[in-house]
Design a protein around this motif. Structure first.
Motif, mmCIF file in Angstrom:
data_model
loop_
_atom_site.group_PDB
_atom_site.id
_atom_site.type_symbol
_atom_site.label_atom_id
_atom_site.label_comp_id
_atom_site.label_asym_id
_atom_site.label_seq_id
_atom_site.Cartn_x
_atom_site.Cartn_y
_atom_site.Cartn_z
ATOM 1 N N LEU A 204 0.828 -1.206 0.000
ATOM 2 C CA LEU A 204 0.000 0.000 0.000
ATOM 3 C C LEU A 204 0.870 1.266 0.000
ATOM 4 C CD1 LEU A 204 -2.788 -1.088 2.502
ATOM 5 C CD2 LEU A 204 -3.032 -0.750 0.027
ATOM 6 N N PHE A 205 1.926 1.270 0.791
ATOM 7 C CA PHE A 205 2.818 2.435 0.813
ATOM 8 C C PHE A 205 3.487 2.634 -0.549
ATOM 9 C CE2 PHE A 205 2.993 2.090 5.585
ATOM 10 C CZ PHE A 205 2.492 3.360 5.822
ATOM 11 N N LYS A 206 3.830 1.531 -1.196
ATOM 12 C CA LYS A 206 4.427 1.628 -2.529
ATOM 13 C C LYS A 206 3.428 2.208 -3.523
ATOM 14 C CE LYS A 206 6.872 -1.066 -6.048
ATOM 15 N NZ LYS A 206 7.372 -2.409 -6.433
ATOM 16 N N GLU A 207 2.184 1.795 -3.407
ATOM 17 C CA GLU A 207 1.146 2.318 -4.297
ATOM 18 C C GLU A 207 0.917 3.807 -4.041
ATOM 19 O OE1 GLU A 207 -3.444 1.290 -5.730
ATOM 20 O OE2 GLU A 207 -2.434 -0.008 -4.268
ATOM 21 N N LEU A 208 0.972 4.213 -2.765
ATOM 22 C CA LEU A 208 0.847 5.635 -2.433
ATOM 23 C C LEU A 208 1.981 6.448 -3.061
ATOM 24 C CD1 LEU A 208 -0.233 6.152 1.293
ATOM 25 C CD2 LEU A 208 -1.431 6.874 -0.776
ATOM 26 N N ASP A 209 3.187 5.895 -3.003
ATOM 27 C CA ASP A 209 4.337 6.587 -3.612
ATOM 28 C C ASP A 209 4.110 6.810 -5.105
ATOM 29 O OD1 ASP A 209 5.691 6.765 -1.242
ATOM 30 O OD2 ASP A 209 6.955 4.999 -1.585
ATOM 31 N N ASN A 210 3.505 5.831 -5.747
ATOM 32 C CA ASN A 210 3.240 5.951 -7.187
ATOM 33 C C ASN A 210 2.156 6.974 -7.500
ATOM 34 O OD1 ASN A 210 5.157 4.000 -7.817
ATOM 35 N ND2 ASN A 210 3.681 2.321 -7.686
ATOM 36 N N LEU A 211 1.408 7.376 -6.482
ATOM 37 C CA LEU A 211 0.348 8.373 -6.672
ATOM 38 C C LEU A 211 0.825 9.786 -6.320
ATOM 39 C CD1 LEU A 211 -2.670 6.352 -5.243
ATOM 40 C CD2 LEU A 211 -2.386 7.091 -7.617
ATOM 41 N N LEU A 212 2.118 9.911 -6.000
ATOM 42 C CA LEU A 212 2.674 11.232 -5.709
ATOM 43 C C LEU A 212 2.973 11.983 -7.001
ATOM 44 C CD1 LEU A 212 5.220 10.374 -2.857
ATOM 45 C CD2 LEU A 212 3.148 11.752 -2.622
ATOM 46 N N LEU A 213 2.872 13.299 -6.942
ATOM 47 C CA LEU A 213 3.291 14.137 -8.059
ATOM 48 C C LEU A 213 4.046 15.343 -7.516
ATOM 49 C CD1 LEU A 213 1.402 16.917 -8.274
ATOM 50 C CD2 LEU A 213 -0.286 15.312 -9.124
ATOM 51 N N GLU A 214 4.881 15.937 -8.358
ATOM 52 C CA GLU A 214 5.659 17.104 -7.964
ATOM 53 C C GLU A 214 5.129 18.347 -8.670
ATOM 54 O OE1 GLU A 214 10.094 15.432 -6.822
ATOM 55 O OE2 GLU A 214 9.716 16.111 -8.870
ATOM 56 N N ALA A 215 5.018 19.422 -7.922
ATOM 57 C CA ALA A 215 4.720 20.733 -8.496
ATOM 58 C C ALA A 215 5.948 21.599 -8.275
ATOM 59 C CB ALA A 215 3.500 21.354 -7.822
ATOM 60 N N TYR A 216 6.259 22.429 -9.256
ATOM 61 C CA TYR A 216 7.507 23.192 -9.206
ATOM 62 C C TYR A 216 7.223 24.689 -9.103
ATOM 63 C CZ TYR A 216 9.005 18.702 -11.052
ATOM 64 O OH TYR A 216 9.207 17.358 -11.231
ATOM 65 N N THR A 217 7.996 25.351 -8.248
ATOM 66 C CA THR A 217 7.853 26.796 -8.080
ATOM 67 C C THR A 217 9.206 27.471 -8.237
ATOM 68 O OG1 THR A 217 8.240 26.763 -5.670
ATOM 69 C CG2 THR A 217 5.975 26.455 -6.443
ATOM 70 N N THR A 218 9.199 28.647 -8.857
ATOM 71 C CA THR A 218 10.425 29.429 -9.008
ATOM 72 C C THR A 218 10.037 30.848 -9.398
ATOM 73 O OG1 THR A 218 12.648 29.467 -9.969
ATOM 74 C CG2 THR A 218 10.821 28.966 -11.467
ATOM 75 N N THR A 219 11.038 31.624 -9.765
ATOM 76 C CA THR A 219 10.825 32.984 -10.231
ATOM 77 C C THR A 219 11.857 33.278 -11.314
ATOM 78 O OG1 THR A 219 10.945 35.321 -9.599
ATOM 79 C CG2 THR A 219 12.282 33.803 -8.341
ATOM 80 N N SER A 220 11.549 34.233 -12.181
ATOM 81 C CA SER A 220 12.495 34.592 -13.242
ATOM 82 C C SER A 220 13.413 35.736 -12.817
ATOM 83 C CB SER A 220 11.732 34.987 -14.513
ATOM 84 O OG SER A 220 10.866 36.082 -14.242
ATOM 85 N N VAL A 221 13.398 36.079 -11.538
ATOM 86 C CA VAL A 221 14.276 37.145 -11.036
ATOM 87 C C VAL A 221 15.732 36.727 -11.190
ATOM 88 C CG1 VAL A 221 14.995 38.400 -8.966
ATOM 89 C CG2 VAL A 221 12.573 38.017 -9.411
ATOM 90 N N LEU A 222 16.561 37.647 -11.699
ATOM 91 C CA LEU A 222 17.986 37.374 -11.829
ATOM 92 C C LEU A 222 18.655 37.447 -10.461
ATOM 93 C CD1 LEU A 222 18.919 39.348 -15.075
ATOM 94 C CD2 LEU A 222 19.244 36.885 -14.725
ATOM 95 N N ILE A 223 19.380 36.405 -10.106
ATOM 96 C CA ILE A 223 20.116 36.381 -8.847
ATOM 97 C C ILE A 223 21.591 36.118 -9.144
ATOM 98 C CG2 ILE A 223 18.137 35.618 -7.498
ATOM 99 C CD1 ILE A 223 19.231 32.779 -7.597
ATOM 100 N N ASP A 224 22.450 36.467 -8.191
ATOM 101 C CA ASP A 224 23.870 36.173 -8.392
ATOM 102 C C ASP A 224 24.180 34.791 -7.827
ATOM 103 O OD1 ASP A 224 24.076 36.419 -5.609
ATOM 104 O OD2 ASP A 224 24.720 38.514 -5.722
ATOM 105 N N GLU A 225 25.425 34.357 -8.002
ATOM 106 C CA GLU A 225 25.786 32.999 -7.607
ATOM 107 C C GLU A 225 25.795 32.819 -6.091
ATOM 108 O OE1 GLU A 225 29.377 32.602 -9.842
ATOM 109 O OE2 GLU A 225 28.343 31.676 -11.545
ATOM 110 N N ASN A 226 26.027 33.898 -5.350
ATOM 111 C CA ASN A 226 25.967 33.805 -3.886
ATOM 112 C C ASN A 226 24.551 33.476 -3.433
ATOM 113 O OD1 ASN A 226 28.694 34.379 -3.464
ATOM 114 N ND2 ASN A 226 28.334 36.595 -3.454
#
Length: 279
Positions: A204-226
Protein backbone atom coordinates in the motif's frame (compact mmCIF):
# COMPACT_ATOMS: atom_id res chain seq x y z
CA UNK A 1 36.94 39.09 -14.18
CA UNK A 2 33.16 39.16 -13.85
CA UNK A 3 31.68 41.17 -16.71
CA UNK A 4 29.53 43.95 -15.34
CA UNK A 5 31.85 44.70 -12.43
CA UNK A 6 32.64 48.37 -11.87
CA UNK A 7 35.44 49.58 -14.14
CA UNK A 8 36.57 52.85 -15.69
CA UNK A 9 37.94 51.03 -18.72
CA UNK A 10 35.99 51.72 -21.92
CA UNK A 11 36.34 48.18 -23.26
CA UNK A 12 35.10 46.62 -20.02
CA UNK A 13 32.24 49.10 -20.13
CA UNK A 14 31.22 47.81 -23.56
CA UNK A 15 31.41 44.22 -22.32
CA UNK A 16 29.30 45.12 -19.30
CA UNK A 17 26.59 46.56 -21.55
CA UNK A 18 26.65 43.48 -23.78
CA UNK A 19 26.46 41.06 -20.84
CA UNK A 20 23.62 43.05 -19.31
CA UNK A 21 21.72 42.95 -22.59
CA UNK A 22 22.20 39.19 -22.78
CA UNK A 23 21.00 38.80 -19.18
CA UNK A 24 17.85 40.77 -19.95
CA UNK A 25 17.04 38.67 -23.03
CA UNK A 26 17.82 35.49 -21.10
CA UNK A 27 15.57 36.57 -18.23
CA UNK A 28 12.74 37.30 -20.65
CA UNK A 29 13.06 33.79 -22.09
CA UNK A 30 13.07 32.22 -18.62
CA UNK A 31 10.05 34.29 -17.61
CA UNK A 32 8.06 32.77 -20.46
CA UNK A 33 9.20 29.25 -19.58
CA UNK A 34 8.32 29.36 -15.88
CA UNK A 35 4.94 31.07 -16.08
CA UNK A 36 2.71 29.28 -13.54
CA UNK A 37 0.28 26.69 -14.86
CA UNK A 38 -2.59 25.78 -12.49
CA UNK A 39 -3.14 22.11 -11.68
CA UNK A 40 -5.31 20.15 -9.24
CA UNK A 41 -3.51 18.32 -6.44
CA UNK A 42 -4.50 16.35 -3.36
CA UNK A 43 -3.14 17.10 0.12
CA UNK A 44 -2.29 14.50 2.74
CA UNK A 45 -5.76 14.86 4.28
CA UNK A 46 -7.23 14.11 0.79
CA UNK A 47 -8.38 17.70 0.30
CA UNK A 48 -8.21 18.67 -3.38
CA UNK A 49 -6.80 22.13 -4.02
CA UNK A 50 -5.24 24.28 -6.76
CA UNK A 51 -1.48 24.54 -7.14
CA UNK A 52 0.73 26.27 -9.71
CA UNK A 53 3.63 24.59 -11.47
CA UNK A 54 5.87 24.85 -14.54
CA UNK A 55 7.73 22.39 -16.75
CA UNK A 56 11.50 22.11 -15.99
CA UNK A 57 11.93 20.14 -19.21
CA UNK A 58 11.08 23.29 -21.17
CA UNK A 59 14.10 25.00 -19.53
CA UNK A 60 16.24 21.98 -20.42
CA UNK A 61 15.15 22.29 -24.07
CA UNK A 62 15.91 26.02 -23.99
CA UNK A 63 19.45 25.37 -22.77
CA UNK A 64 19.90 22.68 -25.41
CA UNK A 65 18.82 25.12 -28.11
CA UNK A 66 21.46 27.61 -26.89
CA UNK A 67 24.13 24.90 -26.98
CA UNK A 68 23.12 24.00 -30.53
CA UNK A 69 23.40 27.66 -31.60
CA UNK A 70 26.79 28.15 -29.94
CA UNK A 71 29.27 25.85 -31.72
CA UNK A 72 32.28 27.96 -30.64
CA UNK A 73 31.45 27.41 -26.98
CA UNK A 74 32.58 24.22 -25.23
CA UNK A 75 30.40 22.65 -22.57
CA UNK A 76 29.96 19.48 -20.55
CA UNK A 77 26.25 19.71 -21.24
CA UNK A 78 23.30 20.41 -19.01
CA UNK A 79 23.49 19.43 -15.36
CA UNK A 80 20.69 18.99 -12.84
CA UNK A 81 21.05 18.74 -9.08
CA UNK A 82 18.59 17.81 -6.36
CA UNK A 83 18.92 18.53 -2.63
CA UNK A 84 15.67 17.45 -1.00
CA UNK A 85 13.12 19.92 -2.41
CA UNK A 86 15.72 22.31 -3.89
CA UNK A 87 16.47 21.69 -7.58
CA UNK A 88 18.86 23.33 -10.01
CA UNK A 89 19.37 23.04 -13.74
CA UNK A 90 22.42 24.74 -15.19
CA UNK A 91 24.98 24.82 -17.96
CA UNK A 92 28.50 26.22 -18.00
CA UNK A 93 30.08 27.15 -21.32
CA UNK A 94 33.57 28.24 -22.26
CA UNK A 95 34.91 30.08 -25.31
CA UNK A 96 38.62 30.46 -26.05
CA UNK A 97 39.62 33.72 -27.79
CA UNK A 98 43.36 34.04 -28.29
CA UNK A 99 44.89 34.17 -24.79
CA UNK A 100 41.55 34.81 -23.12
CA UNK A 101 38.79 32.54 -21.92
CA UNK A 102 35.18 33.66 -21.62
CA UNK A 103 33.00 31.68 -19.21
CA UNK A 104 29.20 31.73 -19.44
CA UNK A 105 27.06 30.34 -16.64
CA UNK A 106 23.28 29.94 -16.91
CA UNK A 107 21.13 28.40 -14.21
CA UNK A 108 17.60 28.13 -12.88
CA UNK A 109 16.97 27.25 -9.25
CA UNK A 110 13.53 26.08 -8.17
CA UNK A 111 11.71 24.00 -5.60
CA UNK A 112 9.74 20.79 -5.94
CA UNK A 113 6.65 20.34 -3.76
CA UNK A 114 5.14 16.88 -3.22
CA UNK A 115 1.41 16.26 -3.49
CA UNK A 116 -0.87 13.36 -4.31
CA UNK A 117 -2.66 13.01 -7.58
CA UNK A 118 -6.37 13.86 -7.18
CA UNK A 119 -7.34 10.18 -7.19
CA UNK A 120 -9.94 8.50 -4.94
CA UNK A 121 -7.51 5.60 -4.62
CA UNK A 122 -5.39 7.74 -2.24
CA UNK A 123 -8.26 7.97 0.22
CA UNK A 124 -9.01 4.25 -0.08
CA UNK A 125 -5.37 3.31 0.56
CA UNK A 126 -5.13 5.59 3.58
CA UNK A 127 -8.32 4.06 5.01
CA UNK A 128 -7.02 0.51 4.52
CA UNK A 129 -3.66 1.41 6.07
CA UNK A 130 -5.36 2.95 9.10
CA UNK A 131 -7.45 -0.21 9.58
CA UNK A 132 -4.40 -2.48 9.31
CA UNK A 133 -2.44 -0.40 11.82
CA UNK A 134 -5.30 -0.21 14.30
CA UNK A 135 -6.00 -3.93 14.04
CA UNK A 136 -2.31 -4.77 14.35
CA UNK A 137 -1.95 -2.68 17.50
CA UNK A 138 -5.02 -4.32 19.05
CA UNK A 139 -3.90 -7.83 18.09
CA UNK A 140 -0.37 -7.19 19.37
CA UNK A 141 -1.82 -6.05 22.70
CA UNK A 142 -4.05 -9.16 22.91
CA UNK A 143 -1.13 -11.38 22.00
CA UNK A 144 1.13 -9.73 24.56
CA UNK A 145 -1.45 -10.30 27.31
CA UNK A 146 -1.89 -13.91 26.19
CA UNK A 147 1.86 -14.45 26.11
CA UNK A 148 2.32 -13.01 29.61
CA UNK A 149 -0.37 -15.32 30.94
CA UNK A 150 1.17 -18.39 29.26
CA UNK A 151 4.64 -17.49 30.51
CA UNK A 152 3.44 -17.19 34.10
CA UNK A 153 1.56 -20.51 33.87
CA UNK A 154 4.52 -22.32 32.33
CA UNK A 155 7.00 -20.92 34.84
CA UNK A 156 4.67 -21.71 37.75
CA UNK A 157 4.53 -25.32 36.58
CA UNK A 158 8.35 -25.29 36.53
CA UNK A 159 8.47 -24.05 40.12
CA UNK A 160 8.95 -20.35 39.43
CA UNK A 161 6.37 -18.20 41.22
CA UNK A 162 5.98 -14.51 41.94
CA UNK A 163 9.01 -13.52 39.87
CA UNK A 164 9.86 -9.87 39.37
CA UNK A 165 10.33 -8.63 35.81
CA UNK A 166 14.13 -8.75 35.94
CA UNK A 167 14.22 -12.36 37.13
CA UNK A 168 11.55 -13.30 34.62
CA UNK A 169 13.62 -11.80 31.83
CA UNK A 170 16.73 -13.67 32.97
CA UNK A 171 14.90 -17.02 33.05
CA UNK A 172 13.49 -16.55 29.56
CA UNK A 173 16.78 -15.23 28.22
CA UNK A 174 18.63 -18.33 29.37
CA UNK A 175 16.00 -20.81 28.16
CA UNK A 176 15.83 -20.77 24.33
CA UNK A 177 13.60 -23.87 24.22
CA UNK A 178 11.02 -22.30 26.54
CA UNK A 179 10.91 -19.11 24.49
CA UNK A 180 10.41 -21.02 21.27
CA UNK A 181 7.63 -23.16 22.78
CA UNK A 182 5.72 -20.17 24.08
CA UNK A 183 6.13 -18.29 20.81
CA UNK A 184 4.85 -21.31 18.87
CA UNK A 185 1.85 -21.79 21.15
CA UNK A 186 0.80 -18.13 21.11
CA UNK A 187 1.05 -18.02 17.32
CA UNK A 188 -1.42 -20.93 17.16
CA UNK A 189 -3.90 -19.05 19.35
CA UNK A 190 -4.36 -16.13 16.97
CA UNK A 191 -5.82 -16.08 13.48
CA UNK A 192 -4.22 -12.71 12.70
CA UNK A 193 -1.46 -13.09 10.10
CA UNK A 194 1.03 -10.42 11.12
CA UNK A 195 3.43 -11.26 8.29
CA UNK A 196 0.72 -10.97 5.63
CA UNK A 197 -0.51 -7.66 7.07
CA UNK A 198 3.03 -6.29 7.11
CA UNK A 199 3.46 -7.26 3.46
CA UNK A 200 0.16 -5.62 2.62
CA UNK A 201 1.31 -2.39 4.32
CA UNK A 202 4.45 -2.34 2.17
CA UNK A 203 2.36 -2.82 -0.98
CA UNK A 204 0.00 0.00 0.00
CA UNK A 205 2.82 2.44 0.81
CA UNK A 206 4.43 1.63 -2.53
CA UNK A 207 1.15 2.32 -4.30
CA UNK A 208 0.85 5.64 -2.43
CA UNK A 209 4.34 6.59 -3.61
CA UNK A 210 3.24 5.95 -7.19
CA UNK A 211 0.35 8.37 -6.67
CA UNK A 212 2.67 11.23 -5.71
CA UNK A 213 3.29 14.14 -8.06
CA UNK A 214 5.66 17.10 -7.96
CA UNK A 215 4.72 20.73 -8.50
CA UNK A 216 7.51 23.19 -9.21
CA UNK A 217 7.85 26.80 -8.08
CA UNK A 218 10.42 29.43 -9.01
CA UNK A 219 10.82 32.98 -10.23
CA UNK A 220 12.49 34.59 -13.24
CA UNK A 221 14.28 37.15 -11.04
CA UNK A 222 17.99 37.37 -11.83
CA UNK A 223 20.12 36.38 -8.85
CA UNK A 224 23.87 36.17 -8.39
CA UNK A 225 25.79 33.00 -7.61
CA UNK A 226 25.97 33.81 -3.89
CA UNK A 227 22.18 33.87 -3.68
CA UNK A 228 22.10 30.70 -5.76
CA UNK A 229 24.30 28.94 -3.20
CA UNK A 230 22.10 30.06 -0.31
CA UNK A 231 19.08 28.40 -1.95
CA UNK A 232 17.15 31.33 -3.41
CA UNK A 233 14.81 30.68 -6.30
CA UNK A 234 15.63 32.50 -9.53
CA UNK A 235 17.81 32.46 -12.61
CA UNK A 236 21.49 33.19 -13.22
CA UNK A 237 23.28 34.52 -16.29
CA UNK A 238 26.89 35.58 -15.75
CA UNK A 239 30.02 36.06 -17.82
CA UNK A 240 33.65 35.98 -16.73
CA UNK A 241 36.69 36.89 -18.77
CA UNK A 242 40.05 35.43 -17.75
CA UNK A 243 43.54 35.90 -19.11
CA UNK A 244 45.33 32.59 -19.73
CA UNK A 245 49.03 32.56 -18.94
CA UNK A 246 51.08 29.37 -18.86
CA UNK A 247 47.81 27.39 -18.95
CA UNK A 248 46.59 29.15 -15.79
CA UNK A 249 43.62 31.50 -15.66
CA UNK A 250 44.10 34.95 -14.19
CA UNK A 251 41.01 36.97 -13.29
CA UNK A 252 42.95 40.20 -12.82
CA UNK A 253 44.69 41.68 -15.86
CA UNK A 254 45.21 44.98 -17.65
CA UNK A 255 42.55 45.46 -20.39
CA UNK A 256 44.82 47.95 -22.15
CA UNK A 257 47.13 45.07 -23.05
CA UNK A 258 44.41 43.27 -25.02
CA UNK A 259 45.08 43.54 -28.75
CA UNK A 260 42.41 45.41 -30.78
CA UNK A 261 41.57 42.36 -32.91
CA UNK A 262 41.16 40.24 -29.77
CA UNK A 263 38.83 42.84 -28.29
CA UNK A 264 36.76 42.74 -31.44
CA UNK A 265 36.54 38.93 -31.30
CA UNK A 266 35.37 39.08 -27.68
CA UNK A 267 32.69 41.63 -28.55
CA UNK A 268 31.69 39.57 -31.57
CA UNK A 269 31.25 36.47 -29.38
CA UNK A 270 28.79 38.38 -27.18
CA UNK A 271 26.98 39.81 -30.22
CA UNK A 272 26.56 36.26 -31.57
CA UNK A 273 24.91 35.25 -28.30
CA UNK A 274 22.53 38.20 -28.47
CA UNK A 275 21.44 37.20 -31.98
CA UNK A 276 21.02 33.53 -31.05
CA UNK A 277 18.88 34.38 -28.01
CA UNK A 278 16.68 36.73 -30.00
CA UNK A 279 15.97 34.16 -32.73
Amino acid sequence: MRLGSKSTDEFFGVLAQKSQQISQIYQKNIDGLVKPTPIKVMLGDTTITDQNTFDPEAVDKFYNSILAKSPKWKSQGITTTSDEDLRRIFVKMECQIKNYTMLWHMALQYRALLYYKPDIRVQNIQKELAEIMDNTINKEKELAELTDSMIKERLAAMGYKDLDEQTLFEVLFENDHLRDEISSETAKKTDYDFKAKDQRKKELFKELDNLLLEAYTTTSVLIDENRLVTGEEGCVCTFDLDFVKNKKKEAIFDPKRIAPDTKQEIIQALDDIIRSLQN
